[in-house]
Design a protein around this motif. Structure first.
Motif, PDB file in Angstrom:
ATOM      1  N   TYR A  18      -3.663  -5.866   0.066  1.00  0.00           N
ATOM      2  CA  TYR A  18      -4.357  -6.890   0.918  1.00  0.00           C
ATOM      3  C   TYR A  18      -3.540  -7.742   1.474  1.00  0.00           C
ATOM      4  N   GLY A  26       0.895  -1.152   0.001  1.00  0.00           N
ATOM      5  CA  GLY A  26       0.171  -0.009   0.189  1.00  0.00           C
ATOM      6  C   GLY A  26       0.769   1.347  -0.068  1.00  0.00           C
ATOM      7  N   GLN A  77      -5.495  -0.477 -11.511  1.00  0.00           N
ATOM      8  CA  GLN A  77      -5.648   0.081 -10.455  1.00  0.00           C
ATOM      9  C   GLN A  77      -6.912  -0.282  -9.731  1.00  0.00           C
ATOM     10  N   GLY A  78      -6.877  -0.650  -8.480  1.00  0.00           N
ATOM     11  CA  GLY A  78      -8.135  -0.796  -7.559  1.00  0.00           C
ATOM     12  C   GLY A  78      -8.728  -2.244  -7.830  1.00  0.00           C
ATOM     13  N   THR A 115      -4.802   4.364   0.696  1.00  0.00           N
ATOM     14  CA  THR A 115      -5.408   3.124   0.818  1.00  0.00           C
ATOM     15  C   THR A 115      -6.840   2.966   1.070  1.00  0.00           C
ATOM     16  N   MET A 124      -3.414  -3.419  -5.400  1.00  0.00           N
ATOM     17  CA  MET A 124      -4.166  -3.824  -4.417  1.00  0.00           C
ATOM     18  C   MET A 124      -3.420  -5.159  -4.055  1.00  0.00           C
ATOM     19  N   ASN A 135      -3.888   2.215  -4.300  1.00  0.00           N
ATOM     20  CA  ASN A 135      -4.608   1.540  -5.329  1.00  0.00           C
ATOM     21  C   ASN A 135      -3.874   0.342  -5.949  1.00  0.00           C
ATOM     22  N   CYS A 173      -8.481   4.217  -1.872  1.00  0.00           N
ATOM     23  CA  CYS A 173      -8.276   3.494  -3.166  1.00  0.00           C
ATOM     24  C   CYS A 173      -7.585   4.434  -4.205  1.00  0.00           C
ATOM     25  N   ARG A 174      -6.684   5.236  -3.645  1.00  0.00           N
ATOM     26  CA  ARG A 174      -5.990   6.181  -4.431  1.00  0.00           C
ATOM     27  C   ARG A 174      -4.546   5.955  -4.561  1.00  0.00           C
TER      28      ARG A 174
END
Length: 318
Positions: free
Chosen positions: A29, A19, A183-184, A58, A25, A23, A61-62
């Motif tokens: 995660y 992170g 992204q995302g 995070t 991921m 974004n 989500c940017r």
């Protein structure tokens, strides 16, 4: 090219960060998972700390809030006086520097592994400071452990250039870059691959701590040369896009005279260099704001000296 001192004693404090870009991921995660279950990261001879590097980005989500965190670990930012209007990432860089560093100090963590995704067709890429012998041996070890994957190494530091990325805060470090992934978006195959590469990296550190020696070797690397900007109109708008013949051909040779952009007018813009070049991060979504169409690199062979073994001094954690 390799000149950082090799570790003279076992690595005891390791950090895995996800992170850094909010974004991307896979790392986001994995970091969240390991914060809940950190035992997955531990090895007999050392402890590993998971860190969510940019929690504010995070959460949204940017990529970042105010500025790119992974460009903010320079002495200018880390030592400047805090101001009320400074970008969030400058404050966060100082926090991470205090938590994991300070940079260039004997108190810094021994090793940092930073996890990234790219929208470009980069496959599995290891990004390392070319002067870090320990990190270069880790890259080589991961290549040998994953012969089924096309794994490449990008070396980014030029002579006398100050490091600015998160992994420069600790004594040794490198980044894993996996793509393509939007992204995302979270892809199970890249998530699993990244998880496996982290596990193999920690296993390598354990081998080193237990006294394993690693011989010298020759390694093919891609060395960062600079950036290729998009073509623009006089009023600053895009005048063209990455050419279809170039799209998704990261790490492939680009010859002088080959098309690199397809102009909206219908014409092709050609590569005007006088030698073969290897484009990377082609059409990376995050680079549009920087006006970067791709990164230019050269391919070369480097000699990496041996990594001597330590005298085993196992000290199991309690």
């Amino acid at each position: 090219m390799c000149s950082l001192p090799v570790p003279q004693e076992p690595l005891r404090r390791v950090v895995v960060t996800g992170g850094t870009h909010g974004n991307e991921m896979s790392g986001v995660y994995l970091a969240r998972h390991w914060l809940r279950t950190p035992a997955d990261l531990q090895r007999p001879s050392f402890s590993t700390v998971p860190v969510l590097a940019n929690p504010a980005a995070t959460a949204l989500c940017r990529r970042y809030i105010g500025r790119d965190l992974n460009r903010t670990f320079t002495n200018t930012f880390l030592t400047s006086r805090a101001t009320p209007d400074e970008p969030y990432e400058v404050t966060r860089a100082r926090e991470l520097n205090q938590l994991l560093g300070p940079k260039n100090s004997s108190q810094a963590f021994d090793f940092l592994l930073d996890l990234h995704n790219t929208t470009a067709n980069m496959g599995t890429c290891f990004i390392s400071n070319a002067t870090d012998i320990f990190a270069m041996h880790l890259c080589h070890h991961l290549q040998l452990k994953n012969p089924e994957l096309p794994t490449r190494v990008l070396v980014y530091r030029l002579p006398k250039e100050e490091t600015y990325s998160l992994d420069s805060v600790t004594k040794h470090g490198m980044s894993l870059e996996l793509g393509p992934q939007p992204q995302g978006v979270l892809r199970a195959d890249l998530f699993s691959r990244m998880r496996s590469l982290v596990s193999s990296s920690l296993d390598f550190i354990e081998l080193f701590n237990q006294g394993a020696a690693f011989p010298a070797f020759e390694m093919e690397v891609y060395r960062y040369l600079g950036c290729e900007d998009f073509p623009h109109t006089e009023d600053g708008d895009l005048a063209g896009m990455v050419h279809p013949q170039l799209q998704d051909r990261d790490f492939e040779p680009l010859q002088p005279g080959a098309p690199i952009f397809q102009m909206f007018s219908g014409e092709d813009m050609l590569y005007k260099g006088d030698s073969t070049m290897y484009p990377l991060f082609i059409n990376e979504a995050a680079y549009y704001e920087k006006n970067i169409a791709f990164i230019r690199s050269e391919k070369l062979m480097i000699s990496v000296p041996a990594l001597p073994g330590l005298t085993p001094t196992p000290t199991p954690l309690t």
